[in-house]
Design a protein around this motif. Structure first.
Motif, PDB file in Angstrom:
ATOM      1  N   ASP A 167      -4.625   2.942   8.198  1.00 26.62           N
ATOM      2  CA  ASP A 167      -3.435   3.538   7.571  1.00 26.62           C
ATOM      3  C   ASP A 167      -2.568   2.430   6.975  1.00 26.62           C
ATOM      4  N   ARG A 168      -2.518   2.357   5.644  1.00 23.43           N
ATOM      5  CA  ARG A 168      -1.780   1.278   4.979  1.00 23.43           C
ATOM      6  C   ARG A 168      -0.299   1.320   5.333  1.00 23.43           C
ATOM      7  N   GLU A 169       0.276   2.492   5.418  1.00 25.31           N
ATOM      8  CA  GLU A 169       1.703   2.604   5.718  1.00 25.31           C
ATOM      9  C   GLU A 169       2.017   2.081   7.111  1.00 25.31           C
ATOM     10  N   ALA A 170       1.184   2.445   8.064  1.00 21.27           N
ATOM     11  CA  ALA A 170       1.397   1.984   9.435  1.00 21.27           C
ATOM     12  C   ALA A 170       1.214   0.474   9.543  1.00 21.27           C
ATOM     13  N   MET A 171       0.227  -0.063   8.845  1.00 17.10           N
ATOM     14  CA  MET A 171      -0.005  -1.500   8.892  1.00 17.10           C
ATOM     15  C   MET A 171       1.098  -2.253   8.153  1.00 17.10           C
TER      16      MET A 171
ATOM     17  N   LEU B  87     -12.389  -7.814   7.727  1.00 16.19           N
ATOM     18  CA  LEU B  87     -12.954  -7.515   9.038  1.00 16.19           C
ATOM     19  C   LEU B  87     -14.302  -8.197   9.197  1.00 16.19           C
ATOM     20  N   PHE B  88     -15.080  -8.189   8.124  1.00 10.88           N
ATOM     21  CA  PHE B  88     -16.342  -8.918   8.083  1.00 10.88           C
ATOM     22  C   PHE B  88     -16.147 -10.075   7.106  1.00 10.88           C
ATOM     23  N   GLY B  89     -16.299 -11.287   7.560  1.00 13.41           N
ATOM     24  CA  GLY B  89     -16.088 -12.413   6.651  1.00 13.41           C
ATOM     25  C   GLY B  89     -16.291 -13.727   7.377  1.00 13.41           C
ATOM     26  N   ALA B  90     -16.451 -14.781   6.604  1.00 11.86           N
ATOM     27  CA  ALA B  90     -16.673 -16.109   7.178  1.00 11.86           C
ATOM     28  C   ALA B  90     -16.234 -17.168   6.182  1.00 11.86           C
ATOM     29  N   GLN B  91     -16.144 -18.406   6.677  1.00  9.37           N
ATOM     30  CA  GLN B  91     -15.850 -19.585   5.864  1.00  9.37           C
ATOM     31  C   GLN B  91     -14.479 -19.524   5.184  1.00  9.37           C
ATOM     32  N   GLY B  92     -13.577 -18.735   5.742  1.00 10.07           N
ATOM     33  CA  GLY B  92     -12.229 -18.674   5.210  1.00 10.07           C
ATOM     34  C   GLY B  92     -12.087 -17.886   3.931  1.00 10.07           C
ATOM     35  N   LYS B  93     -13.134 -17.176   3.536  1.00 13.98           N
ATOM     36  CA  LYS B  93     -13.089 -16.435   2.273  1.00 13.98           C
ATOM     37  C   LYS B  93     -12.293 -15.135   2.447  1.00 13.98           C
ATOM     38  N   GLY B  94     -11.442 -14.856   1.478  1.00 15.00           N
ATOM     39  CA  GLY B  94     -10.711 -13.599   1.468  1.00 15.00           C
ATOM     40  C   GLY B  94      -9.514 -13.534   2.397  1.00 15.00           C
ATOM     41  N   ILE B  95      -9.151 -14.646   3.038  1.00 10.62           N
ATOM     42  CA  ILE B  95      -8.014 -14.654   3.953  1.00 10.62           C
ATOM     43  C   ILE B  95      -6.715 -14.824   3.165  1.00 10.62           C
ATOM     44  N   ARG B  96      -5.681 -14.061   3.541  1.00  7.13           N
ATOM     45  CA  ARG B  96      -4.385 -14.153   2.856  1.00  7.13           C
ATOM     46  C   ARG B  96      -3.265 -14.282   3.890  1.00  7.13           C
TER      47      ARG B  96
ATOM     48  N   ALA C 192       4.195  -1.367   8.096  1.00  9.50           N
ATOM     49  CA  ALA C 192       5.334  -1.404   9.017  1.00  9.50           C
ATOM     50  C   ALA C 192       5.202  -2.564   9.987  1.00  9.50           C
ATOM     51  N   LEU C 193       3.986  -2.867  10.420  1.00  2.59           N
ATOM     52  CA  LEU C 193       3.768  -3.996  11.323  1.00  2.59           C
ATOM     53  C   LEU C 193       4.110  -5.314  10.626  1.00  2.59           C
ATOM     54  N   VAL C 194       3.733  -5.423   9.369  1.00  2.00           N
ATOM     55  CA  VAL C 194       4.057  -6.627   8.598  1.00  2.00           C
ATOM     56  C   VAL C 194       5.569  -6.777   8.460  1.00  2.00           C
ATOM     57  N   ASP C 195       6.234  -5.688   8.150  1.00  2.00           N
ATOM     58  CA  ASP C 195       7.680  -5.729   7.921  1.00  2.00           C
ATOM     59  C   ASP C 195       8.463  -6.024   9.194  1.00  2.00           C
ATOM     60  N   GLU C 196       7.906  -5.638  10.329  1.00  2.00           N
ATOM     61  CA  GLU C 196       8.595  -5.838  11.603  1.00  2.00           C
ATOM     62  C   GLU C 196       8.158  -7.113  12.327  1.00  2.00           C
ATOM     63  N   ALA C 197       7.197  -7.834  11.770  1.00  2.70           N
ATOM     64  CA  ALA C 197       6.665  -9.021  12.442  1.00  2.70           C
ATOM     65  C   ALA C 197       7.729 -10.117  12.523  1.00  2.70           C
TER      66      ALA C 197
ATOM     67  N   ARG D 293       7.557  -8.256   4.819  1.00  4.00           N
ATOM     68  CA  ARG D 293       7.971  -7.395   3.714  1.00  4.00           C
ATOM     69  C   ARG D 293       7.184  -7.647   2.429  1.00  4.00           C
ATOM     70  N   THR D 294       6.034  -8.315   2.558  1.00  2.00           N
ATOM     71  CA  THR D 294       5.122  -8.446   1.418  1.00  2.00           C
ATOM     72  C   THR D 294       4.193  -7.237   1.403  1.00  2.00           C
ATOM     73  N   ALA D 295       4.034  -6.632   0.250  1.00  2.00           N
ATOM     74  CA  ALA D 295       3.212  -5.428   0.147  1.00  2.00           C
ATOM     75  C   ALA D 295       1.740  -5.748   0.419  1.00  2.00           C
ATOM     76  N   LEU D 296       1.128  -4.954   1.277  1.00  2.00           N
ATOM     77  CA  LEU D 296      -0.292  -5.092   1.542  1.00  2.00           C
ATOM     78  C   LEU D 296      -1.100  -4.573   0.356  1.00  2.00           C
ATOM     79  N   PRO D 297      -2.297  -5.097   0.145  1.00  2.00           N
ATOM     80  CA  PRO D 297      -3.134  -4.601  -0.947  1.00  2.00           C
ATOM     81  C   PRO D 297      -3.584  -3.165  -0.688  1.00  2.00           C
ATOM     82  N   GLU D 298      -4.066  -2.525  -1.718  1.00  2.00           N
ATOM     83  CA  GLU D 298      -4.578  -1.165  -1.585  1.00  2.00           C
ATOM     84  C   GLU D 298      -5.819  -1.162  -0.693  1.00  2.00           C
ATOM     85  N   PRO D 299      -6.102  -0.031  -0.043  1.00  2.00           N
ATOM     86  CA  PRO D 299      -7.227   0.031   0.897  1.00  2.00           C
ATOM     87  C   PRO D 299      -8.568  -0.403   0.309  1.00  2.00           C
ATOM     88  N   ASP D 300      -8.806  -0.088  -0.970  1.00  2.00           N
ATOM     89  CA  ASP D 300     -10.109  -0.433  -1.546  1.00  2.00           C
ATOM     90  C   ASP D 300     -10.294  -1.936  -1.710  1.00  2.00           C
TER      91      ASP D 300
END
Length: 323
Positions: A131-135, A151-160, A137-142, A165-172
């Protein structure tokens, strides 16, 4: 009945790269034979072979052990079938390193984090959800920045790095799953020219630390493949203990464990890699890492072997349907 090729170890990989060549040579030096196969070329043959598997070159026999170096990307069905074959080898009594359970636990970072925490090891707060909205909220309250990882990844690729209060990317853009982890502030705060970001890679084999390095980078992503520089790490009882325990928590025979020092100077476990590369680590140490892996194979099998030993046979359940 099927015979085990008691002198043969399979290395499953997709590329005869530096790691495969060095591991093959190290295992062969112990007196064992090595066959390199791709899991893509293997499968099930229920009713077709005595053990029910298709392993090119083996027929009704089985390897005495299997070493999983790489599993190729594929569809959900392909990955499931390849992991299923590793599960089947384990069920047939073949020692698989690392077996499918450990691979599954480490590929899924959410399960890795869960098992690390359940084992009582310090690890950053981590949240996984769809749930993007719920996640958001966690970012905004951190209390500070968070890190968004595939979730699946290695070698530091795709990490942000995600400030509050930074907007999370779209689910896709994240495969429909958000994996968020607190950003760990290191001793001394943010990196400076004289104090770059750093973390530890500890390589564990058979319940013991084989080698360790500190990876340093001017950027907060400290993977060697992202340009970090590795150097030999000094022995550290806490870091090594955490790495060994984290490896055990995921059920791995060998692993590359990533740890980071936090602002208080203690270590936190970030990740456990069940198919770790070690070329960068090898450059920092005189320890023969492939040799350590090969010796562990021999130790697990229970005795040293020479090339003059005859093949060992053992009974196996026949999967040929009764007619």
């Amino acid at each position: 009945m099927s015979a085990a090729r008691g002198d043969t170890v399979v290395i499953f990989t997709e590329d005869a790269d530096w790691h495969t060549r060095n591991l093959k040579a190290a295992i062969e030096r112990t007196g064992l034979a090595v066959v390199v196969l791709s899991l893509n070329d293997c499968g099930f043959a229920i009713g077709g072979t005595a053990h029910g598997l298709m392993l090119p070159g083996f027929g009704d026999t089985l390897p005495v052990a299997a070493f999983v170096r790489l599993i190729a990307k594929g569809t959900t069905e392909q990955i499931t079938a390849r992991l299923g074959l590793l599960h089947a080898l384990r069920e047939l009594g073949v020692k698989v390193m690392n077996d499918a359970r450990a691979v599954e636990r480490c590929v899924d970072k959410s399960m890795t984090s869960f098992l690390i925490a359940t084992a009582g090891l310090p690890t950053p707060r981590s949240f996984v959800g769809e749930d993007r909205e719920a996640m958001q909220a966690l970012v905004d309250e951190a209390p500070g920045d968070m890190v968004l990882k595939p979730l699946f990844g290695a070698q530091g690729k795709g990490i942000r790095r995600i400030p509050a209060r930074t907007a999370l990317p779209e689910p896709d853009k994240v495969g429909g799953v958000y994996y968020l982890q607190d950003f760990v502030t290191q001793p001394g705060g943010e990196a400076r020219a004289d104090a770059p970001y750093q973390d530890w890679r500890v390589f564990v084999v058979g319940g013991q630390v084989a080698a360790a390095m500190i990876r340093r980078s001017p950027r907060w992503i400290t993977n060697i493949h992202q340009g970090a520089i590795g150097e030999a790490a000094p022995p550290d009882a806490e870091a090594f203990d955490y790495a060994v325990r984290a490896t055990a928590a995921v059920g791995a025979d060998y692993a590359g464990v990533d740890l980071i020092e936090d602002a208080r100077g203690g270590f936190q476990v970030l990740e456990v890699n069940s198919m770790p590369a070690w070329k960068g680590l090898q450059k920092t140490t005189e320890i023969d890492i492939a040799g350590r892996l090969a010796r562990h194979v021999v130790e697990v099998l229970g005795s040293t072997r020479t090339t003059s030993e005859s093949a060992i046979s053992r009974p196996a359940v026949s999967l040929t349907p009764a007619r």
